[in-house]
Enzyme design. Structure first.
Site, PDB file in Angstrom:
ATOM      1  CD  GLU A  99      -3.107   0.744   0.332  1.00 15.61           C
ATOM      2  OE1 GLU A  99      -2.528   1.513  -0.467  1.00 15.61           O
ATOM      3  OE2 GLU A  99      -4.321   0.820   0.562  1.00 15.61           O
ATOM      4  CG  ASP A 100      -1.015   4.708  -1.524  1.00  9.51           C
ATOM      5  OD1 ASP A 100      -1.688   4.013  -0.735  1.00  9.51           O
ATOM      6  OD2 ASP A 100      -1.542   5.517  -2.304  1.00  9.51           O
ATOM      7  CG  ASP A 103      -5.709   9.195   6.013  1.00 12.22           C
ATOM      8  OD1 ASP A 103      -4.905  10.015   6.458  1.00 12.22           O
ATOM      9  OD2 ASP A 103      -6.917   9.473   5.835  1.00 12.22           O
ATOM     10  CG  PHE A 152      -4.135  15.300   1.199  1.00 13.89           C
ATOM     11  CD1 PHE A 152      -4.970  14.226   1.486  1.00 13.89           C
ATOM     12  CD2 PHE A 152      -3.778  15.531  -0.117  1.00 13.89           C
ATOM     13  CE1 PHE A 152      -5.443  13.407   0.471  1.00 13.89           C
ATOM     14  CE2 PHE A 152      -4.249  14.715  -1.146  1.00 13.89           C
ATOM     15  CZ  PHE A 152      -5.080  13.651  -0.838  1.00 13.89           C
ATOM     16  NE  ARG A 165      -2.948   8.537  -9.431  1.00 11.30           N
ATOM     17  CZ  ARG A 165      -3.597   8.170  -8.324  1.00 11.30           C
ATOM     18  NH1 ARG A 165      -2.923   7.868  -7.239  1.00 11.30           N
ATOM     19  NH2 ARG A 165      -4.908   8.112  -8.300  1.00 11.30           N
TER      20      ARG A 165
HETATM   21  P1  IMP Z   1      -7.493   5.063   4.453  1.00 12.34           P
HETATM   22  O1  IMP Z   1      -8.531   4.070   4.023  1.00 12.34           O
HETATM   23  O2  IMP Z   1      -8.109   6.288   5.081  1.00 12.34           O
HETATM   24  O3  IMP Z   1      -6.398   4.471   5.309  1.00 12.34           O
HETATM   25  O4  IMP Z   1      -6.833   5.636   3.151  1.00 12.34           O
HETATM   26  C1  IMP Z   1      -6.136   4.864   2.318  1.00 12.34           C
HETATM   27  C2  IMP Z   1      -6.117   5.412   0.913  1.00 12.34           C
HETATM   28  O5  IMP Z   1      -6.483   6.801   0.812  1.00 12.34           O
HETATM   29  C3  IMP Z   1      -4.703   5.340   0.436  1.00 12.34           C
HETATM   30  O6  IMP Z   1      -4.452   4.124  -0.199  1.00 12.34           O
HETATM   31  C4  IMP Z   1      -4.587   6.542  -0.489  1.00 12.34           C
HETATM   32  O7  IMP Z   1      -4.928   6.175  -1.798  1.00 12.34           O
HETATM   33  C5  IMP Z   1      -5.580   7.541   0.035  1.00 12.34           C
HETATM   34  N1  IMP Z   1      -4.936   8.574   0.888  1.00 12.34           N
HETATM   35  C6  IMP Z   1      -4.943   8.644   2.238  1.00 12.34           C
HETATM   36  N2  IMP Z   1      -4.250   9.686   2.690  1.00 12.34           N
HETATM   37  C7  IMP Z   1      -3.767  10.301   1.582  1.00 12.34           C
HETATM   38  C8  IMP Z   1      -2.930  11.455   1.388  1.00 12.34           C
HETATM   39  O8  IMP Z   1      -2.473  12.138   2.312  1.00 12.34           O
HETATM   40  N3  IMP Z   1      -2.649  11.762   0.097  1.00 12.34           N
HETATM   41  C9  IMP Z   1      -3.116  11.044  -0.970  1.00 12.34           C
HETATM   42  N4  IMP Z   1      -3.880   9.955  -0.836  1.00 12.34           N
HETATM   43  C10 IMP Z   1      -4.210   9.587   0.438  1.00 12.34           C
HETATM   44 MG    MG Z   2      -4.395   3.976  -2.319  1.00 16.02          MG
END
Ligand code: IMP
Ligand code: MG
Length: 177
Positions: A99-100, A103, A152, A165
């Site tokens: 995963e990238d 959050d 962010f 990206r």
């Molecule tokens: P989560 O489900 O809230 O943990 O978010 C996961 C997904 O949201 C990641 O795989 C990202 O694609 C996107 N995401 C979360 N935070 C960021 C950020 O700061 N910048 C860009 N994409 C984000």
């Molecule tokens: Mg993602």
């Protein structure tokens, strides 16, 4: 690209490269003598995934899936959808989810539950970035690149409304229009 959009560098290319090499070494050790399936979570993980798998010096196969959770916003909608599934079964296999960023944790939590239900032999999670202060659900990340503040970020695969990206570094978004 966007007006009033100010990106301040957070992680330089060189820092990312050396941390990715360290993560690759950890995963090489963990998966030596195994034929793991390395799953790229599209689209945000593309850069990290392609750099990381080249640092995993063991036999593996590549698979791709896509999830959507954000729409066009910088805040999670809380709803995770699988928009592209794997091409092959993972039953009885050693699997690494790449995963990238984690959050709220909702995406990784969803993916782990979804993939576990397919009965892999093992499931390892690896995320380049982790925002501990944003976490909303329990979620275990076995390998983390960097813990970052709850702001962010864009670049190195991460986007804002589909843009940024292709930045080679990771930057913090200072103001949104
Ligand atoms: P989560 O489900 O809230 O943990 O978010 C996961 C997904 O949201 C990641 O795989 C990202 O694609 C996107 N995401 C979360 N935070 C960021 C950020 O700061 N910048 C860009 N994409 C984000
Ligand atoms: Mg993602």
């Amino acid at each position: 690209m966007f007006e009033n959009f100010n990106i301040s560098p957070l992680l330089k290319e060189e820092e990312i490269k050396s941390r990715v090499a360290e993560l690759g070494a950890e995963l090489t050790e963990k998966f030596k003598d195994k034929k793991a399936i390395a799953i790229c979570v599209l689209k945000g993980s593309i850069m990290f995934y392609s750099d990381l798998i080249r640092e995993i010096k063991t036999d593996l196969v590549c698979e791709f899936l896509a999830v959507s959770s954000y729409g066009n916003s910088t805040k999670s909608t809380g709803e995770v959808k699988l928009t592209l599934d794997l091409n092959n079964p993972i039953e009885g296999r050693d699997v690494i989810i790449i995963e990238d960023i984690v959050d709220t944790g909702l995406t990784l939590n969803y993916l782990v539950n979804n993939l576990k239900s397919r009965n892999p032999k093992s499931l390892t999670t690896c995320s380049l970035l982790f925002k501990p202060d944003a976490l909303k659900v329990e979620c275990s990340i076995d390998h983390v690149g960097f813990k970052i503040p709850n702001d962010f970020v864009v670049g190195y695969g991460l986007d804002y409304q589909g843009h940024y990206r292709n930045l080679p570094y990771i930057g913090q978004v200072k103001s949104l229009n």
